[in-house]
Scaffold this motif. Structure first.
Motif, PDB file in Angstrom:
ATOM      1  N   SER A 230       0.828  -1.201   0.000  1.00  0.00           N
ATOM      2  CA  SER A 230       0.000   0.000   0.000  1.00  0.00           C
ATOM      3  C   SER A 230       0.862   1.251   0.000  1.00  0.00           C
ATOM      4  O   SER A 230       0.554   2.234  -0.689  1.00  0.00           O
ATOM      5  N   PHE A 231       1.947   1.197   0.764  1.00  0.00           N
ATOM      6  CA  PHE A 231       2.841   2.355   0.812  1.00  0.00           C
ATOM      7  C   PHE A 231       3.501   2.581  -0.546  1.00  0.00           C
ATOM      8  O   PHE A 231       3.642   3.724  -1.001  1.00  0.00           O
ATOM      9  N   THR A 232       3.902   1.511  -1.187  1.00  0.00           N
ATOM     10  CA  THR A 232       4.533   1.635  -2.511  1.00  0.00           C
ATOM     11  C   THR A 232       3.563   2.251  -3.510  1.00  0.00           C
ATOM     12  O   THR A 232       3.941   3.129  -4.298  1.00  0.00           O
ATOM     13  N   THR A 233       2.305   1.818  -3.465  1.00  0.00           N
ATOM     14  CA  THR A 233       1.292   2.405  -4.351  1.00  0.00           C
ATOM     15  C   THR A 233       1.098   3.879  -4.048  1.00  0.00           C
ATOM     16  O   THR A 233       1.024   4.718  -4.954  1.00  0.00           O
TER      17      THR A 233
ATOM     18  N   TRP B   3       7.092  15.889   7.890  1.00  0.00           N
ATOM     19  CA  TRP B   3       6.718  14.776   7.023  1.00  0.00           C
ATOM     20  C   TRP B   3       6.704  15.222   5.560  1.00  0.00           C
ATOM     21  O   TRP B   3       7.206  14.512   4.681  1.00  0.00           O
ATOM     22  N   ALA B   4       6.134  16.395   5.304  1.00  0.00           N
ATOM     23  CA  ALA B   4       6.086  16.904   3.931  1.00  0.00           C
ATOM     24  C   ALA B   4       7.495  17.092   3.379  1.00  0.00           C
ATOM     25  O   ALA B   4       7.763  16.776   2.204  1.00  0.00           O
ATOM     26  N   GLU B   5       8.391  17.579   4.194  1.00  0.00           N
ATOM     27  CA  GLU B   5       9.767  17.775   3.732  1.00  0.00           C
ATOM     28  C   GLU B   5      10.436  16.431   3.436  1.00  0.00           C
ATOM     29  O   GLU B   5      11.221  16.328   2.476  1.00  0.00           O
TER      30      GLU B   5
ATOM     31  N   PRO C 116      10.573  11.065  -2.187  1.00  0.00           N
ATOM     32  CA  PRO C 116       9.724   9.916  -1.838  1.00  0.00           C
ATOM     33  C   PRO C 116      10.331   8.554  -2.140  1.00  0.00           C
ATOM     34  O   PRO C 116       9.942   7.563  -1.522  1.00  0.00           O
ATOM     35  N   ASP C 117      11.260   8.466  -3.069  1.00  0.00           N
ATOM     36  CA  ASP C 117      11.780   7.161  -3.476  1.00  0.00           C
ATOM     37  C   ASP C 117      12.472   6.424  -2.340  1.00  0.00           C
ATOM     38  O   ASP C 117      12.528   5.188  -2.335  1.00  0.00           O
ATOM     39  N   THR C 118      13.015   7.162  -1.379  1.00  0.00           N
ATOM     40  CA  THR C 118      13.756   6.529  -0.283  1.00  0.00           C
ATOM     41  C   THR C 118      12.973   6.497   1.029  1.00  0.00           C
ATOM     42  O   THR C 118      13.512   6.100   2.064  1.00  0.00           O
ATOM     43  N   LEU C 119      11.707   6.902   0.991  1.00  0.00           N
ATOM     44  CA  LEU C 119      10.929   7.009   2.228  1.00  0.00           C
ATOM     45  C   LEU C 119      10.828   5.675   2.966  1.00  0.00           C
ATOM     46  O   LEU C 119      10.929   5.624   4.196  1.00  0.00           O
ATOM     47  N   LEU C 120      10.611   4.598   2.233  1.00  0.00           N
ATOM     48  CA  LEU C 120      10.374   3.312   2.872  1.00  0.00           C
ATOM     49  C   LEU C 120      11.602   2.817   3.631  1.00  0.00           C
ATOM     50  O   LEU C 120      11.480   2.138   4.650  1.00  0.00           O
TER      51      LEU C 120
ATOM     52  N   ASP D  29      13.902   4.998   4.774  1.00  0.00           N
ATOM     53  CA  ASP D  29      14.395   6.166   5.499  1.00  0.00           C
ATOM     54  C   ASP D  29      14.108   5.994   6.993  1.00  0.00           C
ATOM     55  O   ASP D  29      12.964   6.100   7.432  1.00  0.00           O
ATOM     56  N   SER D  30      15.139   5.717   7.764  1.00  0.00           N
ATOM     57  CA  SER D  30      14.952   5.523   9.204  1.00  0.00           C
ATOM     58  C   SER D  30      14.454   6.801   9.868  1.00  0.00           C
ATOM     59  O   SER D  30      13.738   6.751  10.876  1.00  0.00           O
ATOM     60  N   GLY D  31      14.817   7.936   9.293  1.00  0.00           N
ATOM     61  CA  GLY D  31      14.358   9.206   9.843  1.00  0.00           C
ATOM     62  C   GLY D  31      12.856   9.377   9.690  1.00  0.00           C
ATOM     63  O   GLY D  31      12.177   9.883  10.587  1.00  0.00           O
ATOM     64  N   ALA D  32      12.312   8.953   8.557  1.00  0.00           N
ATOM     65  CA  ALA D  32      10.864   9.026   8.338  1.00  0.00           C
ATOM     66  C   ALA D  32      10.134   8.098   9.299  1.00  0.00           C
ATOM     67  O   ALA D  32       9.107   8.463   9.882  1.00  0.00           O
ATOM     68  N   ALA D  33      10.659   6.876   9.463  1.00  0.00           N
ATOM     69  CA  ALA D  33      10.038   5.927  10.389  1.00  0.00           C
ATOM     70  C   ALA D  33      10.086   6.454  11.816  1.00  0.00           C
ATOM     71  O   ALA D  33       9.104   6.326  12.575  1.00  0.00           O
ATOM     72  N   ALA D  34      11.207   7.053  12.186  1.00  0.00           N
ATOM     73  CA  ALA D  34      11.334   7.602  13.540  1.00  0.00           C
ATOM     74  C   ALA D  34      10.387   8.779  13.743  1.00  0.00           C
ATOM     75  O   ALA D  34       9.806   8.950  14.826  1.00  0.00           O
ATOM     76  N   LEU D  35      10.207   9.594  12.711  1.00  0.00           N
ATOM     77  CA  LEU D  35       9.311  10.746  12.797  1.00  0.00           C
ATOM     78  C   LEU D  35       7.889  10.291  13.130  1.00  0.00           C
ATOM     79  O   LEU D  35       7.244  10.835  14.038  1.00  0.00           O
ATOM     80  N   VAL D  36       7.420   9.276  12.409  1.00  0.00           N
ATOM     81  CA  VAL D  36       6.070   8.770  12.626  1.00  0.00           C
ATOM     82  C   VAL D  36       5.958   8.072  13.987  1.00  0.00           C
ATOM     83  O   VAL D  36       5.007   8.296  14.741  1.00  0.00           O
ATOM     84  N   SER D  37       6.941   7.242  14.307  1.00  0.00           N
ATOM     85  CA  SER D  37       6.907   6.511  15.579  1.00  0.00           C
ATOM     86  C   SER D  37       6.965   7.462  16.772  1.00  0.00           C
ATOM     87  O   SER D  37       6.206   7.321  17.740  1.00  0.00           O
ATOM     88  N   ASP D  38       7.859   8.433  16.703  1.00  0.00           N
ATOM     89  CA  ASP D  38       8.007   9.373  17.814  1.00  0.00           C
ATOM     90  C   ASP D  38       6.746  10.204  18.012  1.00  0.00           C
ATOM     91  O   ASP D  38       6.388  10.553  19.145  1.00  0.00           O
TER      92      ASP D  38
END
Length: 415
Positions: free
Chosen positions: A299-302, A344-346, A351-355, A357-366
């Motif tokens: 779903s995330f890839t789509t 998140w927008a930044e 977007p190609d590396t979001l999945l 991206d440990s920073g993106a995952a940490a942003l959402v988790s935190d």
């Protein structure tokens, strides 16, 4: 608050200062009782700000537009009683009769209480109470009990007043605008009652919805979509408000805000999916299913492949406007929420590396831990909370469009 055995009591109270304060609390409670009340990433106040501007008077658990009239008519029946408690009891009795008459329509028709019947806890009057005020149909402020007390007080004042010049007494105020279509004879104890609107009812509700605004002085009314959308006299199957056939005819201010809402919905849905991925990954060593994690990754890839740079740019440029819009609708948009959305927008600029991206995952988790960690309900931080997860949280933000669409289609079906 803990009870005597160390558990937690689930209730909320407030000091009853005045009707305006009470109304504000009731609006918040109405939003919290909706089906999307669990807000994993703290986007609820932004979501509700958009929704209250686009479709004022609606909530996520409303069903059919004729309920606005049904509830007022039930209140008129109940108002014939004397003391406040008898008014409240009669209102419930009348609403139970309404449920029974409508239940013959069957499941899927939007009948509130079709399963619970007389055991229903949240009656239609509670569900539509705030909306009736926003539409200007209910003039009395505060809760239903406060309304009942006002009726009893008004009746007593009329009894004590001197007779009018024609020898009669003045009518007491029941707290509703009585310039409305009359109820069918014998309401609600009539056969064949349904959600179909006659011409006068449709015109009345169309006008009320068109002029509705959550702000008492009319700020934000220019964003109300009911007027232009209800002018479209055919049913619509548009999946989102921004796909409605009349979007091109909106005034610039309304169209621009709707496009911002659309961009915000699409952009932040990626954060929700990534949150699901993180919870699913944490559950793998705890007996979680790999196919659940993989479904969220797909779903995330789509989502990533469909992400528009224009959406990212629009949200980054205009995210700072949202606190002011929230103020109009009496929603306090937390600066932490704005900062989270901006970050998140930044991240979504690449977007190609979001999945990965440990920073993106940490942003959402935190963000989720920040909101829910102290209460023990964080699925990121608590294995116990994860055990209650059903495999998916959150959805795309539609700003109550599914409710608004059904209301618009009911209006379109009227003669």
């Amino acid at each position: 608050m803990r009870n005597a055995v160390g558990g937690y009591l689930n209730f909320l109270g407030w000091v009853d200062h005045d009707s305006e304060h009470e109304q504000s609390v009731l609006r918040a409670l109405g939003a919290a009782k909706g089906h999307d009340a669990r807000d994993e990433l703290g986007l609820g106040t932004i979501r509700d700000s958009f929704a209250d501007l686009f479709f004022p008077g609606l909530s996520t658990i409303q069903e059919r537009v004729r309920y606005f009239l049904f509830v007022q008519w039930c209140c008129e029946v109940a108002a014939r009683q004397g003391d406040p408690q008898r008014i409240i009891d009669e209102l419930r009795r009348t609403e139970v009769l309404l449920i029974q008459r409508l239940s013959v329509l069957g499941a899927g028709e939007g009948v509130i209480g079709i399963q619970s019947q007389e055991d229903l806890e949240r009656m239609p009057s509670e569900i539509y109470w705030n909306g009736l005020a926003v539409l200007g149909m209910r003039r009395a402020g505060g809760s239903r009990l406060r309304w009942a007390r006002q009726i009893a007080s008004s009746r007593e004042r009329v009894k004590q007043a001197a007779p009018s010049e024609d020898g009669g007494g003045s009518a007491f105020d029941i707290g509703f605008d009585m310039v409305r279509p009359p109820p069918p004879a014998g309401f609600p104890s009539i056969e064949g009652l349904n959600f179909g609107l006659d011409t006068d009812e449709a015109a009345f509700l169309r006008n009320r919805l068109r002029n509705a605004c959550v702000d008492p002085v009319g700020r934000g009314h220019e964003y109300n979509l009911f007027g232009p959308f209800s002018a479209y006299r055919r049913k619509t199957s548009a999946s989102d408000a921004w796909d409605h056939p009349r979007v091109s005819r909106l005034r610039p201010a309304a169209r621009d805000l709707l496009m911002l809402g659309a961009a915000f919905s699409r952009l932040m849905h990626g954060a929700v999916i990534l949150y699901n991925i993180r919870v699913a990954e944490l559950m793998l060593p705890e007996g979680g299913r790999l196919d659940v994690r993989d479904a969220h990754v797909a779903s995330f890839t789509t989502w990533r492949d469909r992400l528009s740079p224009a959406d990212v740019d629009l949200v980054i440029r205009r995210i700072g406007e949202l606190p002011a819009l929230g103020a109009i609708t009496r929603h306090s948009v937390d600066p932490h929420a704005i900062l989270f959305v901006r970050r998140w927008a930044e991240r979504c600029l690449g977007p190609d590396t979001l999945l990965s991206d440990s920073g993106a995952a940490a942003l959402v988790s935190d963000r989720e831990v920040f909101l829910k960690g102290a209460s023990g309900t964080s699925r990121i931080a608590s294995r116990k909370a994860r055990a209650r997860w059903r495999g998916e949280s959150g959805s795309t933000l539609d700003y109550r469009w599914h409710v608004a669409r059904r209301c618009l289609n009911d209006l379109a079906a009227a003669p």
